[in-house]
Design a protein around this motif. Structure first.
Motif, PDB file in Angstrom:
ATOM      1  N   ALA A  69      54.829 -54.924 -16.181  1.00 28.44           N
ATOM      2  CA  ALA A  69      54.653 -56.367 -16.366  1.00 28.44           C
ATOM      3  C   ALA A  69      55.220 -57.145 -15.181  1.00 28.44           C
ATOM      4  O   ALA A  69      54.669 -58.182 -14.791  1.00 28.44           O
ATOM      5  N   ALA A  70      56.309 -56.649 -14.599  1.00 24.52           N
ATOM      6  CA  ALA A  70      56.941 -57.342 -13.479  1.00 24.52           C
ATOM      7  C   ALA A  70      56.304 -56.989 -12.140  1.00 24.52           C
ATOM      8  O   ALA A  70      56.293 -57.806 -11.212  1.00 24.52           O
ATOM      9  N   ASN A  71      55.778 -55.775 -12.031  1.00 25.73           N
ATOM     10  CA  ASN A  71      55.181 -55.308 -10.773  1.00 25.73           C
ATOM     11  C   ASN A  71      54.138 -54.263 -11.138  1.00 25.73           C
ATOM     12  O   ASN A  71      54.485 -53.136 -11.488  1.00 25.73           O
ATOM     13  N   ASP A  72      52.869 -54.625 -11.048  1.00 23.53           N
ATOM     14  CA  ASP A  72      51.821 -53.729 -11.541  1.00 23.53           C
ATOM     15  C   ASP A  72      51.423 -52.635 -10.554  1.00 23.53           C
ATOM     16  O   ASP A  72      50.527 -51.842 -10.827  1.00 23.53           O
ATOM     17  N   ALA A  73      52.092 -52.556  -9.403  1.00 18.45           N
ATOM     18  CA  ALA A  73      51.831 -51.471  -8.451  1.00 18.45           C
ATOM     19  C   ALA A  73      52.456 -50.184  -8.980  1.00 18.45           C
ATOM     20  O   ALA A  73      53.655 -50.140  -9.256  1.00 18.45           O
ATOM     21  N   VAL A  74      51.633 -49.163  -9.154  1.00 16.49           N
ATOM     22  CA  VAL A  74      52.102 -47.894  -9.713  1.00 16.49           C
ATOM     23  C   VAL A  74      51.468 -46.741  -8.940  1.00 16.49           C
ATOM     24  O   VAL A  74      50.528 -46.930  -8.171  1.00 16.49           O
ATOM     25  N   SER A  75      51.995 -45.547  -9.179  1.00 21.12           N
ATOM     26  CA  SER A  75      51.334 -44.355  -8.671  1.00 21.12           C
ATOM     27  C   SER A  75      51.347 -43.274  -9.737  1.00 21.12           C
ATOM     28  O   SER A  75      52.229 -43.237 -10.602  1.00 21.12           O
ATOM     29  N   LEU A  76      50.346 -42.424  -9.672  1.00 19.50           N
ATOM     30  CA  LEU A  76      50.214 -41.274 -10.556  1.00 19.50           C
ATOM     31  C   LEU A  76      50.187 -40.016  -9.696  1.00 19.50           C
ATOM     32  O   LEU A  76      49.672 -40.043  -8.573  1.00 19.50           O
ATOM     33  N   CYS A  77      50.724 -38.937 -10.217  1.00 20.84           N
ATOM     34  CA  CYS A  77      50.631 -37.653  -9.541  1.00 20.84           C
ATOM     35  C   CYS A  77      50.305 -36.591 -10.579  1.00 20.84           C
ATOM     36  O   CYS A  77      51.016 -36.455 -11.577  1.00 20.84           O
ATOM     37  N   ILE A  78      49.231 -35.875 -10.339  1.00 21.48           N
ATOM     38  CA  ILE A  78      48.795 -34.798 -11.218  1.00 21.48           C
ATOM     39  C   ILE A  78      48.923 -33.496 -10.434  1.00 21.48           C
ATOM     40  O   ILE A  78      48.423 -33.399  -9.304  1.00 21.48           O
ATOM     41  N   HIS A  79      49.583 -32.513 -11.024  1.00 20.34           N
ATOM     42  CA  HIS A  79      49.762 -31.224 -10.347  1.00 20.34           C
ATOM     43  C   HIS A  79      49.307 -30.109 -11.269  1.00 20.34           C
ATOM     44  O   HIS A  79      49.782 -30.000 -12.397  1.00 20.34           O
ATOM     45  N   TRP A  80      48.374 -29.315 -10.782  1.00 17.63           N
ATOM     46  CA  TRP A  80      47.890 -28.152 -11.503  1.00 17.63           C
ATOM     47  C   TRP A  80      48.268 -26.905 -10.694  1.00 17.63           C
ATOM     48  O   TRP A  80      47.502 -26.463  -9.829  1.00 17.63           O
ATOM     49  N   PRO A  81      49.449 -26.339 -10.930  1.00 15.18           N
ATOM     50  CA  PRO A  81      49.944 -25.252 -10.079  1.00 15.18           C
ATOM     51  C   PRO A  81      49.122 -23.975 -10.131  1.00 15.18           C
ATOM     52  O   PRO A  81      49.157 -23.182  -9.187  1.00 15.18           O
ATOM     53  N   THR A  82      48.369 -23.746 -11.201  1.00 11.91           N
ATOM     54  CA  THR A  82      47.589 -22.515 -11.286  1.00 11.91           C
ATOM     55  C   THR A  82      46.175 -22.680 -10.736  1.00 11.91           C
ATOM     56  O   THR A  82      45.412 -21.711 -10.680  1.00 11.91           O
ATOM     57  N   LEU A  83      45.832 -23.891 -10.317  1.00  9.52           N
ATOM     58  CA  LEU A  83      44.466 -24.165  -9.851  1.00  9.52           C
ATOM     59  C   LEU A  83      44.414 -24.025  -8.330  1.00  9.52           C
ATOM     60  O   LEU A  83      44.828 -24.913  -7.603  1.00  9.52           O
ATOM     61  N   GLY A  84      43.932 -22.900  -7.862  1.00 13.70           N
ATOM     62  CA  GLY A  84      43.877 -22.655  -6.426  1.00 13.70           C
ATOM     63  C   GLY A  84      45.054 -21.813  -5.962  1.00 13.70           C
ATOM     64  O   GLY A  84      45.859 -21.346  -6.759  1.00 13.70           O
ATOM     65  N   ALA A  85      45.152 -21.649  -4.669  1.00 14.17           N
ATOM     66  CA  ALA A  85      46.188 -20.785  -4.087  1.00 14.17           C
ATOM     67  C   ALA A  85      47.297 -21.615  -3.452  1.00 14.17           C
ATOM     68  O   ALA A  85      47.152 -22.821  -3.253  1.00 14.17           O
ATOM     69  N   GLY A  86      48.409 -20.954  -3.166  1.00 15.65           N
ATOM     70  CA  GLY A  86      49.464 -21.567  -2.358  1.00 15.65           C
ATOM     71  C   GLY A  86      50.021 -22.860  -2.901  1.00 15.65           C
ATOM     72  O   GLY A  86      50.223 -23.810  -2.157  1.00 15.65           O
ATOM     73  N   GLY A  87      50.275 -22.934  -4.204  1.00  8.86           N
ATOM     74  CA  GLY A  87      50.865 -24.141  -4.778  1.00  8.86           C
ATOM     75  C   GLY A  87      49.938 -24.945  -5.651  1.00  8.86           C
ATOM     76  O   GLY A  87      50.310 -25.988  -6.170  1.00  8.86           O
ATOM     77  N   GLY A  88      48.705 -24.487  -5.793  1.00 11.74           N
ATOM     78  CA  GLY A  88      47.790 -25.153  -6.705  1.00 11.74           C
ATOM     79  C   GLY A  88      47.085 -26.346  -6.096  1.00 11.74           C
ATOM     80  O   GLY A  88      46.826 -26.411  -4.897  1.00 11.74           O
ATOM     81  N   THR A  89      46.812 -27.308  -6.957  1.00  6.79           N
ATOM     82  CA  THR A  89      46.089 -28.517  -6.566  1.00  6.79           C
ATOM     83  C   THR A  89      46.864 -29.729  -7.072  1.00  6.79           C
ATOM     84  O   THR A  89      47.375 -29.732  -8.187  1.00  6.79           O
ATOM     85  N   GLN A  90      46.950 -30.749  -6.233  1.00  4.72           N
ATOM     86  CA  GLN A  90      47.667 -31.975  -6.594  1.00  4.72           C
ATOM     87  C   GLN A  90      46.791 -33.181  -6.264  1.00  4.72           C
ATOM     88  O   GLN A  90      46.088 -33.183  -5.254  1.00  4.72           O
ATOM     89  N   ILE A  91      46.857 -34.178  -7.127  1.00  6.32           N
ATOM     90  CA  ILE A  91      46.118 -35.421  -6.890  1.00  6.32           C
ATOM     91  C   ILE A  91      47.093 -36.578  -6.999  1.00  6.32           C
ATOM     92  O   ILE A  91      47.791 -36.727  -8.011  1.00  6.32           O
ATOM     93  N   ARG A  92      47.162 -37.378  -5.965  1.00  2.81           N
ATOM     94  CA  ARG A  92      48.006 -38.576  -5.960  1.00  2.81           C
ATOM     95  C   ARG A  92      47.096 -39.796  -6.042  1.00  2.81           C
ATOM     96  O   ARG A  92      46.126 -39.912  -5.291  1.00  2.81           O
ATOM     97  N   ILE A  93      47.437 -40.704  -6.947  1.00  2.00           N
ATOM     98  CA  ILE A  93      46.634 -41.901  -7.188  1.00  2.00           C
ATOM     99  C   ILE A  93      47.559 -43.109  -7.087  1.00  2.00           C
ATOM    100  O   ILE A  93      48.556 -43.180  -7.798  1.00  2.00           O
ATOM    101  N   GLU A  94      47.241 -44.037  -6.215  1.00  2.00           N
ATOM    102  CA  GLU A  94      48.038 -45.254  -6.069  1.00  2.00           C
ATOM    103  C   GLU A  94      47.147 -46.461  -6.333  1.00  2.00           C
ATOM    104  O   GLU A  94      45.985 -46.488  -5.935  1.00  2.00           O
ATOM    105  N   GLY A  95      47.713 -47.454  -7.024  1.00  2.00           N
ATOM    106  CA  GLY A  95      46.933 -48.648  -7.321  1.00  2.00           C
ATOM    107  C   GLY A  95      47.700 -49.609  -8.189  1.00  2.00           C
ATOM    108  O   GLY A  95      48.930 -49.706  -8.090  1.00  2.00           O
ATOM    109  N   HIS A  96      46.970 -50.307  -9.040  1.00  2.00           N
ATOM    110  CA  HIS A  96      47.556 -51.327  -9.907  1.00  2.00           C
ATOM    111  C   HIS A  96      47.172 -51.050 -11.358  1.00  2.00           C
ATOM    112  O   HIS A  96      46.061 -50.614 -11.636  1.00  2.00           O
ATOM    113  N   ALA A  97      48.120 -51.311 -12.245  1.00  2.00           N
ATOM    114  CA  ALA A  97      47.897 -51.062 -13.664  1.00  2.00           C
ATOM    115  C   ALA A  97      47.602 -52.364 -14.390  1.00  2.00           C
ATOM    116  O   ALA A  97      48.213 -53.397 -14.109  1.00  2.00           O
ATOM    117  N   GLU A  98      46.668 -52.304 -15.324  1.00  2.00           N
ATOM    118  CA  GLU A  98      46.381 -53.448 -16.187  1.00  2.00           C
ATOM    119  C   GLU A  98      46.232 -52.945 -17.614  1.00  2.00           C
ATOM    120  O   GLU A  98      45.837 -51.803 -17.850  1.00  2.00           O
TER     121      GLU A  98
END
Length: 197
Positions: A69-98
Motif C-alpha cells: 500500500a505504501a510502495n507498490d514496487a515489488v519483485s518475485l523470484c521463482i526457483h525450480w532447482p530440479t528443472l534443468g542442470a547446474g542449479g535448475g531454473t530461476q525466474i525473476r519478475i520485477e514490477g508493480h502490485a495492484e
C-alpha cells in the motif's frame, strides 16, 4: 501487458515444473520494501497468471499488504532447482502490485478449503499473538459463526496482481556457465538482452 514470447516461455517452464519432482512448484519469493527502506521477503503461492501479470492472495492487513500500500514496487523470484542442470531454473519478475477486484478475490476464495477460509478470518496476520490458545479460540469462534453456511471472504483478504516491467529467465548450467535472458519494458515495448552469468 507481457510480450507473448515471455508468456510462452513462462508457460512452458511452468508446465514442466508442474510435471517435475518440484515439491511446491507454485512457490515464489515476494520482496517488498518497508517504511525504513529495508527489503523484506517471504514465500507466497502463484495462483494464476496471464498477459496482465502474476497473481497471489493474502491478508491486506499483513506486513506485506501494508508495504505494498505504501510502495507498490515489488519483485518475485521463482526457483525450480530440479528443472534443468547446474542449479535448475530461476525466474525473476520485477514490477508493480495492484489489488485484484473484489469479484476475482471472491471467486478464488470460494475455491479454498473450508479450513483455510476460516483461517483467513481467524488470523490477524503479522500482529503479535500472545499464545497459540488465543488463535485456536479465534478459529473456533469463526467455525461456530459460519457453521452450516458458506464462509464469505473477509474484507481484509484478497488478491494482488504483479504487473511486470522486467522479467529474467535464468537457466542453470554446469561450471556456472549459466544462461540469463533479461526482458525489460521501456516506453511500452519489451526488449530482450543476454546477461553474463
Amino acid at each position: 501487458m507481457l510480450d507473448p514470447r515471455i508468456l510462452d516461455t513462462f508457460n512452458a517452464l511452468y508446465a514442466a515444473a508442474l510435471d517435475s519432482a518440484e515439491p511446491t512448484p507454485t512457490a515464489m519469493n515476494l520482496a517488498t520494501v518497508d517504511a525504513r527502506g529495508r527489503p523484506r521477503s517471504r514465500i507466497v503461492l502463484l495462483k494464476s497468471f496471464d498477459a496482465d501479470g502474476f497473481c497471489f492472495y493474502t491478508n491486506y492487513a499483513s506486513d506485506k499488504g501494508a508495504e505494498i500500500a505504501a510502495n507498490d514496487a515489488v519483485s518475485l523470484c521463482i526457483h525450480w532447482p530440479t528443472l534443468g542442470a547446474g542449479g535448475g531454473t530461476q525466474i525473476r519478475i520485477e514490477g508493480h502490485a495492484e489489488r485484484l477486484s473484489g469479484a476475482a478475490s471472491d471467486a478464488y476464495f470460494a475455491t479454498r478449503p473450508r479450513g483455510s477460509q476460516l483461517g483467513a478470518w481467524a488470523s490477524l496476520q503479522s500482529q503479535t499473538l500472545d499464545s497459540r490458545e488465543t488463535f485456536d479460540t479465534r478459529y473456533a469462534r469463526y467455525e461456530a459463526e459460519f457453521a452450516g453456511s458458506d464462509v464469505p471472504r473477509p474484507p481484509h483478504w484478497g488478491g494482488y496482481r504483479v504487473m511486470p516491467d522486467r522479467v529474467e529467465f535464468w537457466y542453470g548450467a554446469n561450471f556456472r556457465l549459466h544462461e540469463r535472458v533479461c526482458w525489460e519494458r521501456t516506453d511500452g515495448q519489451w526488449n530482450a538482452r543476454l546477461l553474463y552469468p
